[in-house]
Design an enzyme around this catalytic site. Structure first.
Site, short mmCIF file in Angstrom:
data_model
loop_
_atom_site.label_atom_id
_atom_site.label_comp_id
_atom_site.label_asym_id
_atom_site.label_seq_id
_atom_site.Cartn_x
_atom_site.Cartn_y
_atom_site.Cartn_z
N ASP A 10 0.92 -1.02 -0.20
CA ASP A 10 -0.07 0.01 -0.07
C ASP A 10 0.83 1.40 -0.14
OD1 ASP A 10 -2.16 -1.71 -0.01
OD2 ASP A 10 -2.44 -1.16 2.14
N ASP A 132 -15.84 -2.56 -0.75
CA ASP A 132 -15.17 -2.16 0.57
C ASP A 132 -16.34 -2.01 1.40
OD1 ASP A 132 -12.81 -2.59 -0.86
OD2 ASP A 132 -12.97 -0.51 -1.27
#
Length: 241
Positions: A10, A132
């Site tokens: 990330d 998500d």
């Protein structure tokens, strides 16, 4: 389709980071040289990587695009990429880099027909939609806004639109290193014909095996592999047994 294990890289502020619940400022780790971190997981045997531009997801602009391009150029493994890809043209740009699969979240939720177009152009196997979920609701804008819709409903929509796979992230357990909540993944897998890759809370080999046994096509691991709670090499060995 064989089960894939994805170490996460990330990107935020040019570093490789892991956040708690996706909230900026909650960095559990912040490491320089994301390419070196990606190479570390490959050295442990990983042949898949999950790369997300967190700045892009939050700001809507692909801030870390140069780092991504460097990683894709240097590494010869399966790479899926998301974060801040807000248009068909940006998705095309990412695919042209040579990534294997592009992940669309906010853009897809705003314009589902985009998925149909991209799938027709590039093949559905290269188009993944991110769902998500926070407290059962699908979120957008880097997990900052909720839609009031459920993953199962939207998963079926995007399956019909031509998405090749779904990335299902359980934000409630993301980055907390307390393990997964298997039931939402199991329910989504049962509702869809296309593969589901699960993320959020993956902390142990047992978590990974549970997701595989629930029918998921893959699992993404982040914080736990950086803090040492989960070994990439040991996980891959367990999946081969």
């Amino acid at each position: 389709m064989s089960f894939a294990f994805f170490p996460a890289v990330d990107l935020r502020g040019g570093k490789c980071v892991q956040l708690v619940g996706g909230v900026p400022g909650t960095e559990v780790v912040a490491l320089d040289n994301p390419l070196a971190q990606a190479e570390r997981w490959i050295d442990e045997g990983a042949d898949h990587l999950h790369i997300i531009d967190l700045d892009g997801a939050i700001q809507g602009k692909r801030v870390n695009a140069p780092i991504l391009a460097q990683i894709v150029k240097e590494l010869d493994v399966y790479i899926q990429v998301g974060g801040g890809i807000r248009s068909e043209e940006e998705a095309r740009d990412v695919l042209r880099l040579g990534v294997d699969r592009v992940i669309l979240g906010t853009a897809a939720l705003k314009d589902p027909d985009m998925i149909a177009q991209l799938a027709e152009e590039h093949g559905r196997e290269r188009i993944m939609v991110a769902l998500d979920v926070k407290r059962g609701d699908v979120t957008t804008e880097g997990w900052q806004k909720t839609l009031g819709k459920r993953a199962m409903e939207l998963g079926r929509l995007f399956e019909d639109k031509g998405a090749g796979s779904i990335l299902f992230t359980n934000i409630d357990v993301e980055g907390r290193e307390r393990g997964i909540d298997i039931q939402p993944t199991r329910e989504l897998v049962a509702a869809l014909r296309i593969p589901v890759v699960a993320a959020g809370g993956v902390t142990s080999i047992d978590d990974v095996l549970a997701l595989r046994d629930a029918g998921a096509a893959g699992a993404v691991a982040g914080t736990a592999i950086y803090t040492g709670k989960l070994s990439v090499s040991a996980t891959l060995q367990a999946l081969r047994r």
